[in-house]
Write an enzyme that holds these catalytic residues in place. Sequence first.
Site, PDB file in Angstrom:
ATOM      1  N   ASP A   1      -3.042   5.510  -0.073  1.00  0.00           N
ATOM      2  CA  ASP A   1      -3.023   4.346   0.815  1.00  0.00           C
ATOM      3  C   ASP A   1      -3.152   3.098  -0.055  1.00  0.00           C
ATOM      4  O   ASP A   1      -3.457   3.184  -1.246  1.00  0.00           O
ATOM      5  CB  ASP A   1      -4.208   4.472   1.785  1.00  0.00           C
ATOM      6  CG  ASP A   1      -4.223   3.377   2.849  1.00  0.00           C
ATOM      7  OD1 ASP A   1      -3.150   2.818   3.152  1.00  0.00           O
ATOM      8  OD2 ASP A   1      -5.317   3.093   3.376  1.00  0.00           O
TER       9      ASP A   1
ATOM     10  N   ASP B   1       0.040   1.193   9.704  1.00  0.00           N
ATOM     11  CA  ASP B   1      -0.847   0.840  10.813  1.00  0.00           C
ATOM     12  C   ASP B   1      -0.106   0.375  12.054  1.00  0.00           C
ATOM     13  O   ASP B   1       0.037  -0.820  12.315  1.00  0.00           O
ATOM     14  CB  ASP B   1      -1.840  -0.231  10.363  1.00  0.00           C
ATOM     15  CG  ASP B   1      -2.747   0.288   9.258  1.00  0.00           C
ATOM     16  OD1 ASP B   1      -2.753   1.517   9.022  1.00  0.00           O
ATOM     17  OD2 ASP B   1      -3.435  -0.528   8.625  1.00  0.00           O
TER      18      ASP B   1
ATOM     19  N   GLU C   1       0.733  -0.534  -1.972  1.00  0.00           N
ATOM     20  CA  GLU C   1       1.872  -1.491  -2.013  1.00  0.00           C
ATOM     21  C   GLU C   1       1.938  -2.207  -3.351  1.00  0.00           C
ATOM     22  O   GLU C   1       3.045  -2.520  -3.783  1.00  0.00           O
ATOM     23  CB  GLU C   1       1.744  -2.481  -0.852  1.00  0.00           C
ATOM     24  CG  GLU C   1       1.943  -1.859   0.515  1.00  0.00           C
ATOM     25  CD  GLU C   1       0.801  -0.936   0.947  1.00  0.00           C
ATOM     26  OE1 GLU C   1      -0.347  -1.160   0.515  1.00  0.00           O
ATOM     27  OE2 GLU C   1       1.065   0.019   1.682  1.00  0.00           O
TER      28      GLU C   1
HETATM   29  O1  MIG Z   1      -7.233  -1.554   5.070  1.00  0.00           O
HETATM   30  O2  MIG Z   1      -8.470   3.735   4.715  1.00  0.00           O
HETATM   31  O3  MIG Z   1      -3.040   2.498   6.815  1.00  0.00           O
HETATM   32  O4  MIG Z   1      -4.370   4.752   7.715  1.00  0.00           O
HETATM   33  O5  MIG Z   1      -7.155   4.630   7.864  1.00  0.00           O
HETATM   34  C1  MIG Z   1      -7.125  -0.388   5.831  1.00  0.00           C
HETATM   35  C2  MIG Z   1      -8.569   3.027   5.910  1.00  0.00           C
HETATM   36  C3  MIG Z   1      -7.072   0.800   4.931  1.00  0.00           C
HETATM   37  C4  MIG Z   1      -5.083   1.605   6.014  1.00  0.00           C
HETATM   38  C5  MIG Z   1      -4.323   2.823   6.357  1.00  0.00           C
HETATM   39  C6  MIG Z   1      -5.081   3.608   7.389  1.00  0.00           C
HETATM   40  C7  MIG Z   1      -6.440   3.951   6.864  1.00  0.00           C
HETATM   41  C8  MIG Z   1      -7.194   2.688   6.469  1.00  0.00           C
HETATM   42  N1  MIG Z   1      -6.399   1.945   5.512  1.00  0.00           N
END
Ligand code: MIG
Length: 750
Positions: free
Chosen positions: A376, A454, A379
Site C-alpha cells: 500500500d 479507496d 505511489e
Molecule cells: O492512508 O493501511 O488503500 O486499503 O486500509 C490510508 C490503511 C492507508 C490505504 C489503503 C487501505 C488501507 C489503509 N491505507
Amino acid sequence: MIKRTAEGIILFRKPKRLEIRVLTDKIVNVFITDKEEKRKDTIAVEKKSYPSVNFEVKEENGKLFISTKSLDIEVDMETLFITFKDKKGNIINEDYKEVVIEDSEVKCYKRLREEHFYGFGEKAGYLDKKGEKLEMWNTDEFMTHNQTTKLLYESYPFFIGMNKTHVYGIFFDNSFRSFFNMGEESEEYYYFGAYGGQMNYYFIYGDDIKEVVENYTYITGRIELPPLWALGNQQSRYSYTPQERVIEIAKTFRKKDIPCDVIYLDIDYMEGYRVFTWNKETFKDYRKMLKELNDMGFKVVTIVDPGVKRDYDYFVYREGIEKDYFVKDKYGITYVGKVWPGEACFPDFLQERVRNWWAEKIGNFIRDGISGIWNDMNEPAVFETPTKTMPEDNIHVLDGERITHREAHNLYANYMALATKEGLLRERPNDRPFILSRAAFAGIQRYAAIWTGDNRSIYEHLLMMMPMLMNIGLSGQPFAGADVGGFEGDCNEELFIRWIEAAVFTPFLRVHSAIGTKDQEPWSFGKRAEDISRKFIKIRYELLPYIYDLFYEAYRKGYPIMRPLVFEYQKDENTHNIYDEFMLGENLLVAPVYLPSKERREVYLPEGIWYDYFNGDVYEGGKYYLVDAPIDKIPVFVKEGAILVKQKPLSYIEEEEIEEKIVEIYNGEKGKYLHYEDDGKTLNYKKGNYNLFNIEFDYHEGEVNIKFEKLHFGYKGGAKKYRFVLKNFNGVRRVIVNGREVENYEIYIS
Ligand code: MIG
C-alpha cells in the site's frame, strides 16, 4: 539517410532520428528523438529481444515503405509522418501533425478515425474514453472518486482504438506524467504525450480486440499462475486488532459455513507502523496466531508499506541508512517524508541492491506463517504535501544512472513489487508468490494483483467497479478487484448484498473497509445478508475450476478474466459502451443490480441463445430485456453451447483434494472448451506438471456427442472423475462420450 538494422530502420532527418523496429508482423516500435540518446525501455517491457521477422523496406518518391505480412507502414521522409495500413491499402492509423520533442514535453498526434477508446487502466468514468482527456500519475486520491476524478493510484499508458473496420493498440512506454487527449480538443485528431522522457511507443495491430490484448501482453508480459487460494474469498479491514479479534473473525467464517481463504492484517499489527515488526501488546503471540489461522485453513496476508520509520533504534532504518538504500533529495541528502510511522525514508527500489535487501527482509518476515504481501502507499504517497507524493526532483538510481522522481514515480510500485516477489521466492522458492498492490505501472501483472484503492460504500462505486476493472483487464492486468462493500463510509445491508453478488464474479474477491466504519463481515448486516453472501460465495467456489481456467488463459494469452461485452462481440455496436454488464470469460454474462430498491434491471444480451444461470430460462440474444432481480438474485446468463467445469464448494480451497469435477454442457449445436489443472500452489506447472483437457461436444438429431481428450497429462493429483451434466437440452436420445454410448455420463481419469 536511412540505415537498415536487423529489426527495422533508422531514418535521419536532422535534427530528428526515427527508429522503427518490426517486432512481429503486427507489432511495431516507434522511437523518435533529436538527441544522441538510446531508446530506453521501462520495466513495463518484458521482452529484451524478439525472434526475427521478415519485412521489406523500399524507398520511393520521398517515402519509405516497410511491409510485413500484416502491415504496410509508410513514412514521409520529410515530415516523418507515419501511416499504418492493412494489406488491402486501408489506413488503420496515421500521424496528424509532426511529433513534438522538447525537454519538457513529447507529444504525438494521430488522426481520429471514429474510434472508440478502451484501456488506460484504472480510470474513473465509463468504458469508452472517446472524447476524454486523461493523465497518468500514480496518486493516492482519498477524496471520493467520481466521474471527474482524473488521477488514481495506477498508470497504464496503453489504449485500444477500435472503429468499424480496424482495431489497434498504442502502448506509450514513458513513465513520466503522461497525458492523452482522445478527441476532447478536436474532432480531427487525438494525441498522447508526456512531460518529459522519450517518444517511444508500440503500435499494436490485431484482427480483433482479443488479438490486440494478446499482442500488447506479448510486449508487457502476462501473469504467472497465482496460488489457487488467492482466487478464494478474502476478508480484510483496517484493522483487525488485537490478534484475538483476528482469530474470532476466522472462527466465525468456519462456524457460519461461509467459505474464506485469506485474512488480511492492516497497519495496526505493526509496532508504531514500523514495517517488519509486530505490535508487542496487541500481537504478542503472533506466531501462535499465525499457526492457529493456518491450521484453520486461512492464509494470512500482511500489509507492507514502503515508508521506513526514521528511528535509529529500529533495525530497518539503521540498515537502510548505513547502506545508503533510501531515495535522496536533489542535494543528495536522504529524503524524509511523513507517512503512517511519522517521518520516514523510502527505499529506492529501482536499485537492484536495495531490492535484494528488501527481499531478504520479506523472506525473513514471512517465515512464521505469512503467505502473501500487500503493498500500500506505494505511489509513493506522502502526507502533508500538496502533491501527495515526494518532490519531483528527488533522485533515484536506475541501472547506475541518476534519474529524477519525475521519471521514477510511476515505476516505484512495480519495482517494489518485484523486490517483494523476490523476497517471497527467497523464503519459499517453489511456492507461487502472491502480492497485492495499490499503485502500478503497465506490466504490473508480472508481479502482483491489484485492487482499486479507496472506494466508498456508495452505489456509484459498485457501478464504477465494473468499467474500471474491465479497462484494467484490457490493459494487460487481469488479476484485479475492488474493495467489496466499499472502503470509506458505512456500508448497509442492501448495498453489501448487491456488491457481493457482483464481486463473486470478479477476478479478485476481497471485502475491505476503513477504520471507524461499521463492521463489514458477511454476517454484519443480519441474517438475510449473511445467507445471501454464503450462497454467492459458494457459487464462486463451485465455479473455481472455470475461473482458474480463465487464469490459465490469461497466463497464456493475456486475456482479461472479467471482460467487457465488446471483447467478445466487437461487431455488435450495442456492446461498444456497455459498462454495467460484464463477462466472466466467454461463457458467463453478469448484469449486477447497482442501484437501491431495484428488483429488476435492463440487460442487453448479444447474439445467440442465453440461459439464466439459476433457473434455466431461455433468452434470445440481440435484444434488451427487463430481467427480474429480487434481492437474492443477480442476473447471470450462460451462452449456448457453453461448457462450464465446476466442483463442490469447499470452506477453503485446500480443504480437500477434489475427486470429482462436474462438466456442465449447455444446449447448443456445439461447444469447445479447454480445461486446465495442476497442484494450485507450486511452480511445478512450469516443468510440465499439469493437465490440459480438451472438451468438445456437438448435438444433432437427439444425439449428444462428447469428446474428452487429454492434451497434456503431467499431473497425477487431479480429479479422478468428470461427471457430465446436460443443461437445457430437450429430447436427447443418446449421449456418447468418447465414442461410447453411456448412461451415467462419467469419465474416469487414470
Ligand atoms: O492512508 O493501511 O488503500 O486499503 O486500509 C490510508 C490503511 C492507508 C490505504 C489503503 C487501505 C488501507 C489503509 N491505507
